[in-house]
Design an enzyme around this catalytic site. Structure first.
Site, PDB file in Angstrom:
ATOM      1  N   SER A 135       0.817  -1.151  -0.046  1.00  0.00           N
ATOM      2  CA  SER A 135      -0.106   0.118   0.167  1.00  0.00           C
ATOM      3  C   SER A 135       0.992   1.312  -0.073  1.00  0.00           C
ATOM      4  O   SER A 135       1.710   1.376   1.105  1.00  0.00           O
ATOM      5  CB  SER A 135      -0.900  -0.075   1.386  1.00  0.00           C
ATOM      6  OG  SER A 135      -1.531   1.145   1.488  1.00  0.00           O
ATOM      7  N   LYS A 161      -1.207  -0.965  -4.445  1.00  0.00           N
ATOM      8  CA  LYS A 161      -2.358  -0.159  -4.285  1.00  0.00           C
ATOM      9  C   LYS A 161      -1.867   1.321  -3.753  1.00  0.00           C
ATOM     10  O   LYS A 161      -0.899   1.207  -3.175  1.00  0.00           O
ATOM     11  CB  LYS A 161      -3.158  -0.841  -2.862  1.00  0.00           C
ATOM     12  CG  LYS A 161      -3.692   0.197  -1.896  1.00  0.00           C
ATOM     13  CD  LYS A 161      -4.676  -0.649  -0.998  1.00  0.00           C
ATOM     14  CE  LYS A 161      -4.821   0.137   0.440  1.00  0.00           C
ATOM     15  NZ  LYS A 161      -5.508  -0.642   1.543  1.00  0.00           N
ATOM     16  N   LYS A 163      -3.000   5.235  -2.739  1.00  0.00           N
ATOM     17  CA  LYS A 163      -3.928   5.918  -1.823  1.00  0.00           C
ATOM     18  C   LYS A 163      -4.023   7.171  -2.766  1.00  0.00           C
ATOM     19  O   LYS A 163      -3.423   7.686  -3.513  1.00  0.00           O
ATOM     20  CB  LYS A 163      -3.141   6.444  -0.511  1.00  0.00           C
ATOM     21  CG  LYS A 163      -2.957   5.566   0.472  1.00  0.00           C
ATOM     22  CD  LYS A 163      -4.270   4.931   0.899  1.00  0.00           C
ATOM     23  CE  LYS A 163      -3.783   3.935   1.954  1.00  0.00           C
ATOM     24  NZ  LYS A 163      -5.105   3.467   2.653  1.00  0.00           N
ATOM     25  N   ASP A 188      -7.196   3.414  -3.271  1.00  0.00           N
ATOM     26  CA  ASP A 188      -7.879   3.226  -2.077  1.00  0.00           C
ATOM     27  C   ASP A 188      -8.210   4.828  -1.568  1.00  0.00           C
ATOM     28  O   ASP A 188      -7.262   5.499  -1.270  1.00  0.00           O
ATOM     29  CB  ASP A 188      -6.711   2.622  -0.883  1.00  0.00           C
ATOM     30  CG  ASP A 188      -7.665   2.628   0.459  1.00  0.00           C
ATOM     31  OD1 ASP A 188      -8.815   2.929   0.681  1.00  0.00           O
ATOM     32  OD2 ASP A 188      -7.023   2.185   1.333  1.00  0.00           O
ATOM     33  N   GLU A 213     -11.082   0.843  -3.484  1.00  0.00           N
ATOM     34  CA  GLU A 213     -11.445   0.629  -2.209  1.00  0.00           C
ATOM     35  C   GLU A 213     -11.905   1.988  -1.383  1.00  0.00           C
ATOM     36  O   GLU A 213     -11.363   3.106  -1.599  1.00  0.00           O
ATOM     37  CB  GLU A 213      -9.922   0.350  -1.453  1.00  0.00           C
ATOM     38  CG  GLU A 213     -10.142  -0.380  -0.066  1.00  0.00           C
ATOM     39  CD  GLU A 213      -8.989  -0.582   0.817  1.00  0.00           C
ATOM     40  OE1 GLU A 213      -7.814  -1.058  -0.145  1.00  0.00           O
ATOM     41  OE2 GLU A 213      -8.845  -0.802   1.832  1.00  0.00           O
ATOM     42  N   ASP A 238     -13.678  -1.348   2.825  1.00  0.00           N
ATOM     43  CA  ASP A 238     -12.930  -1.453   4.014  1.00  0.00           C
ATOM     44  C   ASP A 238     -13.634  -0.883   5.238  1.00  0.00           C
ATOM     45  O   ASP A 238     -14.382  -1.783   5.886  1.00  0.00           O
ATOM     46  CB  ASP A 238     -11.558  -0.924   3.689  1.00  0.00           C
ATOM     47  CG  ASP A 238     -10.610  -0.617   4.852  1.00  0.00           C
ATOM     48  OD1 ASP A 238     -10.929  -1.037   5.964  1.00  0.00           O
ATOM     49  OD2 ASP A 238      -9.481  -0.218   4.655  1.00  0.00           O
ATOM     50  N   LYS A 262     -10.037  -6.791   7.693  1.00  0.00           N
ATOM     51  CA  LYS A 262      -8.859  -6.324   8.731  1.00  0.00           C
ATOM     52  C   LYS A 262      -9.398  -7.017  10.040  1.00  0.00           C
ATOM     53  O   LYS A 262     -10.645  -6.669  10.422  1.00  0.00           O
ATOM     54  CB  LYS A 262      -8.784  -4.887   8.951  1.00  0.00           C
ATOM     55  CG  LYS A 262      -8.038  -4.157   7.705  1.00  0.00           C
ATOM     56  CD  LYS A 262      -7.995  -2.831   7.815  1.00  0.00           C
ATOM     57  CE  LYS A 262      -7.225  -2.216   6.641  1.00  0.00           C
ATOM     58  NZ  LYS A 262      -7.278  -0.677   6.691  1.00  0.00           N
ATOM     59  N   GLY A 290      -4.098  -3.991   5.918  1.00  0.00           N
ATOM     60  CA  GLY A 290      -3.419  -3.739   7.149  1.00  0.00           C
ATOM     61  C   GLY A 290      -3.372  -2.512   7.643  1.00  0.00           C
ATOM     62  O   GLY A 290      -4.157  -1.909   7.137  1.00  0.00           O
TER      63      GLY A 290
HETATM   64  O1  OSB Z   1      -7.118   1.998   4.584  1.00  0.00           O
HETATM   65  O2  OSB Z   1      -6.112   0.257   4.250  1.00  0.00           O
HETATM   66  C1  OSB Z   1      -6.170   1.330   4.586  1.00  0.00           C
HETATM   67  C2  OSB Z   1      -3.028   2.122   6.824  1.00  0.00           C
HETATM   68  C3  OSB Z   1      -3.859   2.801   7.893  1.00  0.00           C
HETATM   69  C4  OSB Z   1      -5.185   2.893   7.823  1.00  0.00           C
HETATM   70  C5  OSB Z   1      -5.812   2.447   6.982  1.00  0.00           C
HETATM   71  C6  OSB Z   1      -5.225   2.014   5.786  1.00  0.00           C
HETATM   72  C7  OSB Z   1      -3.896   1.677   5.821  1.00  0.00           C
HETATM   73  C8  OSB Z   1      -3.191   0.994   4.819  1.00  0.00           C
HETATM   74  C9  OSB Z   1      -1.741   0.454   4.964  1.00  0.00           C
HETATM   75  O3  OSB Z   1      -3.605   0.994   3.361  1.00  0.00           O
HETATM   76  C10 OSB Z   1      -1.838  -1.082   4.721  1.00  0.00           C
HETATM   77  C11 OSB Z   1      -0.387  -1.825   5.265  1.00  0.00           C
HETATM   78  O4  OSB Z   1       0.390  -1.731   4.656  1.00  0.00           O
HETATM   79  O5  OSB Z   1      -0.558  -2.103   6.525  1.00  0.00           O
HETATM   80 MG    MG Z   2      -8.229   0.882   3.187  1.00  0.00          MG
END
Ligand code: OSB
Ligand code: MG
Length: 368
Positions: A135, A161, A163, A188, A213, A238, A262, A290
């Site tokens: 991510s 992925k 952001k 995401d 996402e 999510d 999660k 994650g």
């Molecule tokens: O939306 O998936 C998410 C991290 C913190 C809060 C929300 C998210 C995330 C990540 C990181 O996308 C995923 C990871 O590498 O742990």
């Molecule tokens: Mg997410």
């Protein structure tokens, strides 16, 4: 199985690089490590809260309060037959899923260790290795983004992925497609958009993303249904999914076609199994999200990702993607073809390194 002591450690681990999402920038990870002491072994869990309630409503302080004053009394010095029962014991307490999950996960680890089983096997896992992605946070510039994504692709990650947030969306995707072609790519939004932005997502269809996402509100399934009806790209939820019922309703409504699972968000491993099984029956692929976990949470994620319907690469990247030094040994390593081995030793299958925990420790508190 009986617990005679619970220890909550608050840790602060500096991230190698700041992680930016549509809700802000994180420089380090502040969370609770949960230790449960049984007769013969110690189990570990991670409360995957963030320092501030921007992803969900919980914080380290709320999780400490809920565990200490409400959850611990339900399990301390009580006979627990199987860790799958813990979810039911916690039922009277509304929400606070990350607090529940940190303690429930530690109990699963303890039980698996006492039974001499790997956590993966204890959960019904079948895979020996899992495919992983990464991510990528919002980067200072598009050239930074291209460099970072290029590096992760070279390392072998099997899903990228990125952001997005308003103003940093279509351009992000079009640059990555132009630069890297047909890579497994998704975005995401962490709830940064509303239905009024539907045109952006219609436009995104042309880039053939694996999924989008959580584009809309963090507790919505109705508007996501409306958006899914006008775009081809699968929506993955999510933030909106906290329980099996949430997943069922979203799937019945066609509000999403993929689910990010999660463990912290859904309140524990037992709920993960239930959502996983429901999605499998309904042919909805799932993957493991994650929360920038330390090695302990990461180990739990590896174990749950070994269930058969985790068919898409998860966000459970190698320790080195986040930390200079993790708190477990060995660290979580990824092979050059983008797989991580699911450990076969008892419980989480990694040793928690006390000296590393001390290095990041803010405080510890015993509950007996
Ligand atoms: O939306 O998936 C998410 C991290 C913190 C809060 C929300 C998210 C995330 C990540 C990181 O996308 C995923 C990871 O590498 O742990
Ligand atoms: Mg997410």
């Amino acid at each position: 199985m009986r617990l005679h002591k619970i220890i909550l450690h608050q840790l602060q681990m500096p991230l190698k690089k700041p992680f930016e999402t549509s809700f802000g920038v994180q420089n380090d990870r502040v969370f609770l490590l949960v230790e449960v002491h049984g007769k013969e072994a110690v189990g570990y869990g991670e409360v995957t809260v963030m320092a501030a309630p921007f992803y969900n409503e919980e914080t380290p302080q709320t999780a400490r309060h809920i565990i200490k004053d409400f959850l611990a009394p339900l399990v301390l010095n009580k006979e627990i037959g199987h860790p799958r029962e813990v979810t039911n014991l916690f039922k009277p307490i509304r929400r606070n899923n990350m607090a529940k999950s940190g303690l429930e996960g530690a109990i699963w680890d303890l039980w698996a260790k006492e039974e001499g089983l790997s956590l993966s096997k204890a959960l019904g896992g079948v895979k020996e290795k899992i495919a992983v992605g990464v991510s990528v946070g919002i980067q200072p510039s598009m050239s930074d983004l291209v460099e970072v994504v290029g590096r992760y692709l070279t390392e072998g990650y099997r899903k990228i992925k990125v952001k997005i947030k308003p103003g940093r969306d279509l351009e992000t995707v079009s640059i990555l497609r132009a630069e890297f072609g047909d890579i497994p790519l998704m975005v995401d939004a962490n709830s940064a958009y509303s239905l009024a932005d539907s045109d952006i997502f219609k436009e995104m269809d042309q880039y053939g993303l694996m999924m989008i996402e959580q584009p809309l509100s963090h507790d919505d399934v109705i508007d996501h249904r409306k958006l899914q009806a006008v775009i081809k790209t699968p929506i993955c939820l999510d933030e909106s999914i906290h329980t099996l019922d949430d997943a069922r309703q979203a799937i019945e409504l066609d509000s999403c076609r993929i689910v990010n699972i999660k463990v912290g968000r859904v309140g524990g491993l037992q709920e993960v199994i239930r959502i996983h099984n429901y999605c499998q029956e309904h042919k909805i692929p799932v993957w493991c999200g994650g929360m920038l976990e330390s090695g302990v949470g990461r180990a739990h994620n590896l174990a749950l990702s070994s269930l058969p319907n985790f068919t898409l690469p998860g966000d459970t990247s190698a320790s080195s993607r986040y930390w200079d030094t993790d708190i477990i040994e060995p660290e979580v390593m990824m092979s050059s073809d983008g797989y991580i081995q699911v450990p076969s030793g008892p419980g989480i299958g990694f040793r928690v390194v006390d000296s590393q925990v001390k290095r990041y420790l803010i405080n510890s508190e015993s509950i007996i």
